[in-house]
Write a protein that holds these residues in place. Sequence first.
Motif, PDB file in Angstrom:
ATOM      1  N   PHE A  94      46.131  32.048  30.211  1.00 50.21           N
ATOM      2  CA  PHE A  94      46.672  31.340  31.353  1.00 50.21           C
ATOM      3  C   PHE A  94      45.567  30.704  32.213  1.00 50.21           C
ATOM      4  CE2 PHE A  94      47.455  32.047  35.858  1.00 50.21           C
ATOM      5  CZ  PHE A  94      48.437  31.095  36.055  1.00 50.21           C
ATOM      6  N   LEU A  95      44.530  31.479  32.477  1.00 54.92           N
ATOM      7  CA  LEU A  95      43.422  30.953  33.277  1.00 54.92           C
ATOM      8  C   LEU A  95      42.769  29.777  32.572  1.00 54.92           C
ATOM      9  CD1 LEU A  95      41.742  34.320  34.390  1.00 54.92           C
ATOM     10  CD2 LEU A  95      43.117  32.788  35.802  1.00 54.92           C
ATOM     11  N   ILE A  98      45.986  26.830  31.888  1.00 53.88           N
ATOM     12  CA  ILE A  98      46.687  26.257  33.033  1.00 53.88           C
ATOM     13  C   ILE A  98      45.742  25.973  34.198  1.00 53.88           C
ATOM     14  CG2 ILE A  98      48.623  26.534  34.637  1.00 53.88           C
ATOM     15  CD1 ILE A  98      49.741  26.650  31.965  1.00 53.88           C
ATOM     16  N   LEU A  99      44.837  26.906  34.438  1.00 52.65           N
ATOM     17  CA  LEU A  99      43.967  26.716  35.601  1.00 52.65           C
ATOM     18  C   LEU A  99      42.596  26.153  35.241  1.00 52.65           C
ATOM     19  CD1 LEU A  99      44.792  29.764  37.896  1.00 52.65           C
ATOM     20  CD2 LEU A  99      45.778  27.482  37.881  1.00 52.65           C
ATOM     21  N   ASP A 100      42.399  25.843  33.977  1.00 55.44           N
ATOM     22  CA  ASP A 100      41.161  25.177  33.554  1.00 55.44           C
ATOM     23  C   ASP A 100      39.889  25.944  33.884  1.00 55.44           C
ATOM     24  OD1 ASP A 100      42.647  22.910  32.639  1.00 55.44           O
ATOM     25  OD2 ASP A 100      42.869  22.328  34.737  1.00 55.44           O
ATOM     26  N   PHE A 101      39.951  27.258  33.841  1.00 56.88           N
ATOM     27  CA  PHE A 101      38.732  28.045  33.987  1.00 56.88           C
ATOM     28  C   PHE A 101      37.827  27.801  32.782  1.00 56.88           C
ATOM     29  CE2 PHE A 101      38.655  31.548  37.193  1.00 56.88           C
ATOM     30  CZ  PHE A 101      39.741  31.130  37.934  1.00 56.88           C
ATOM     31  N   PRO A 102      36.499  27.811  33.002  1.00 53.65           N
ATOM     32  CA  PRO A 102      35.608  27.794  31.849  1.00 53.65           C
ATOM     33  C   PRO A 102      35.764  29.106  31.067  1.00 53.65           C
ATOM     34  CG  PRO A 102      34.359  27.935  33.904  1.00 53.65           C
ATOM     35  CD  PRO A 102      35.787  27.802  34.278  1.00 53.65           C
ATOM     36  N   GLU A 105      34.364  32.546  32.000  1.00 55.05           N
ATOM     37  CA  GLU A 105      34.721  33.207  33.257  1.00 55.05           C
ATOM     38  C   GLU A 105      36.058  33.919  33.221  1.00 55.05           C
ATOM     39  OE1 GLU A 105      34.507  30.523  36.551  1.00 55.05           O
ATOM     40  OE2 GLU A 105      32.419  30.025  36.148  1.00 55.05           O
ATOM     41  N   GLU A 109      37.801  37.668  35.559  1.00 52.25           N
ATOM     42  CA  GLU A 109      38.951  37.457  36.439  1.00 52.25           C
ATOM     43  C   GLU A 109      40.175  38.206  35.906  1.00 52.25           C
ATOM     44  OE1 GLU A 109      38.419  35.457  39.203  1.00 52.25           O
ATOM     45  OE2 GLU A 109      40.427  35.869  39.986  1.00 52.25           O
ATOM     46  N   ILE A 125      54.368  33.915  32.744  1.00 49.17           N
ATOM     47  CA  ILE A 125      53.243  33.163  32.197  1.00 49.17           C
ATOM     48  C   ILE A 125      53.369  33.052  30.686  1.00 49.17           C
ATOM     49  CG2 ILE A 125      51.675  33.678  34.115  1.00 49.17           C
ATOM     50  CD1 ILE A 125      50.180  35.553  32.477  1.00 49.17           C
TER      51      ILE A 125
ATOM     52  N   LEU B  99      54.997  28.844  38.404  1.00 51.64           N
ATOM     53  CA  LEU B  99      55.603  29.861  37.538  1.00 51.64           C
ATOM     54  C   LEU B  99      57.105  30.039  37.763  1.00 51.64           C
ATOM     55  CD1 LEU B  99      52.867  32.642  37.315  1.00 51.64           C
ATOM     56  CD2 LEU B  99      53.284  30.694  35.818  1.00 51.64           C
ATOM     57  N   ARG B 124      40.930  26.997  42.245  1.00 49.06           N
ATOM     58  CA  ARG B 124      41.638  26.393  41.119  1.00 49.06           C
ATOM     59  C   ARG B 124      43.108  26.207  41.421  1.00 49.06           C
ATOM     60  NH1 ARG B 124      37.995  24.587  37.116  1.00 49.06           N
ATOM     61  NH2 ARG B 124      36.151  25.788  37.671  1.00 49.06           N
ATOM     62  N   LYS B 128      45.106  22.761  41.606  1.00 49.90           N
ATOM     63  CA  LYS B 128      46.272  22.554  40.741  1.00 49.90           C
ATOM     64  C   LYS B 128      47.497  22.150  41.551  1.00 49.90           C
ATOM     65  CE  LYS B 128      48.235  23.042  36.650  1.00 49.90           C
ATOM     66  NZ  LYS B 128      47.704  22.425  35.422  1.00 49.90           N
TER      67      LYS B 128
END
Lengths: 228, 228
Positions: A94-95, A98-102, A105, A109, A125, B99, B124, B128
């Motif tokens: 999901f990170l 959806i949230l575009d985390f690298p 990382e 989290e 999710i 969600l 983030r 978003k």
Amino acid sequence: MPSNRQVNINTESVDNYLKAILALGGPEEQSVSSTALAQRLGVAPASVTNMLQKLASARSPFVEYEKHRGVRLSPEGKRRALEVLRHHRLIETFLYEILDFPIEEVHDEAERLEHFILERFEERIAAKLGHPKIDPHGHCIPALDGRMSKQDSAPLIDVEKDGEFVVDSISDRDAKLLKTLKAHSITPGAHLRVTKSPHELVLRAGKGSKPLHLALSAAGAVRIRSTN
Amino acid sequence: MPSNRQVNINTESVDNYLKAILALGGPEEQSVSSTALAQRLGVAPASVTNMLQKLASARSPFVEYEKHRGVRLSPEGKRRALEVLRHHRLIETFLYEILDFPIEEVHDEAERLEHFILERFEERIAAKLGHPKIDPHGHCIPALDGRMSKQDSAPLIDVEKDGEFVVDSISDRDAKLLKTLKAHSITPGAHLRVTKSPHELVLRAGKGSKPLHLALSAAGAVRIRSTN
DNA sequence: CTAATCATTTAGGCTAGCCTAAAATAGTGA
DNA sequence: TCACTATTTTAGGCTAGCCTAAATGATTAG
């Protein structure tokens, strides 16, 4: 007056113990030593003993534990461990998606969040992501009932002779390594040419990317399968 | 041997105290009594005293506290309280918008998560969501620097005479009420005709929706502004 | 088979955050 | 002003989860 007092167990801590036992026991669910757990969890061995005794003597025990002989998950413990693993991998996905985390990382989290989400959150999710079976590191996401398809892959460190493989998955526990691998296009699904030398492996993915010299000590973090 | 020992403070618990002080102090940041805090947090008054003493004597204190005279947030405490409030409201918005959580469930879930997210996560989801200024309950979301526009609204309970208003915001702390209001189309931004009687208010939103009889005791949860 | 070593457990302590009961303080009406 | 009441604080306890040091158990080399 028997000592059947009710002991309260902090879920976050318990989850971490269960996850560690699951991971260290490996696919054969071997019994795990206190020391190994202590090391993985970053606590003193005595603390582990203490917690294992609690886990084993709970109303519905999470582990099977015999003094001096290590510990295994009980069915209930395994269920919970897989549930947490599912949370963890869904959150990572999901990170990332959806949230575009690298990629490097998402683990930390997710580690923080996984203990505090309810079924409803997980459900949402999972739905949002289309019920994925694989997380961005290439790891299987356990299904709701705890079933998880067997990994048909081997650790890179077991490679016997040079050859070409497909990257199956990469451990998420070492962010730095993850970033390095990404910089060399070594990500799940990538094709990989492996050349072995005494103290390192040389990895080449695709064409444009530079070869990566990887110490053998780091090669356990990558799993591969054959190209076919 | 002076007693300047370092006291560790659990962030989650501290956050809850700070949020409660912020909320109970109101916009004028009045000082808040131990009893009020105890009631809101569901702990014994003595526990509050104990915690306030810790908060006040920390290296950089979160509160200004004088025995028997209640407590106020210090600048640092206010900063942290607004940060947590921002987290909370962003998470609520996120759960609702991305969600698809039902409105009456977002509060509890956000309450759990708000303590465990890092700046990066907040960043983030804010991105978003397009850096929203209002959460799904109609509450302002504090900016990153803690600034928050003043509410130009009044509690429904203060309504003097019958009339028509716009729903400004609804407290998220009572899920059941939230659900009832939703069923009557009473949501932020809705137009509302209010009729007052001795023990209740009668609310009508839109045309198709049935009138709602609301006890005065519940009318503090809704804030309104004038239609214009 | 015994001694040395290594792994594990027991014993005893610490802190955070809660509790209850008792003591102290503040506020109020006579 | 003085006593009564309500609020707040102090004192003393409890549990979970960690710690260290000491004791015990298992394992292995000679």
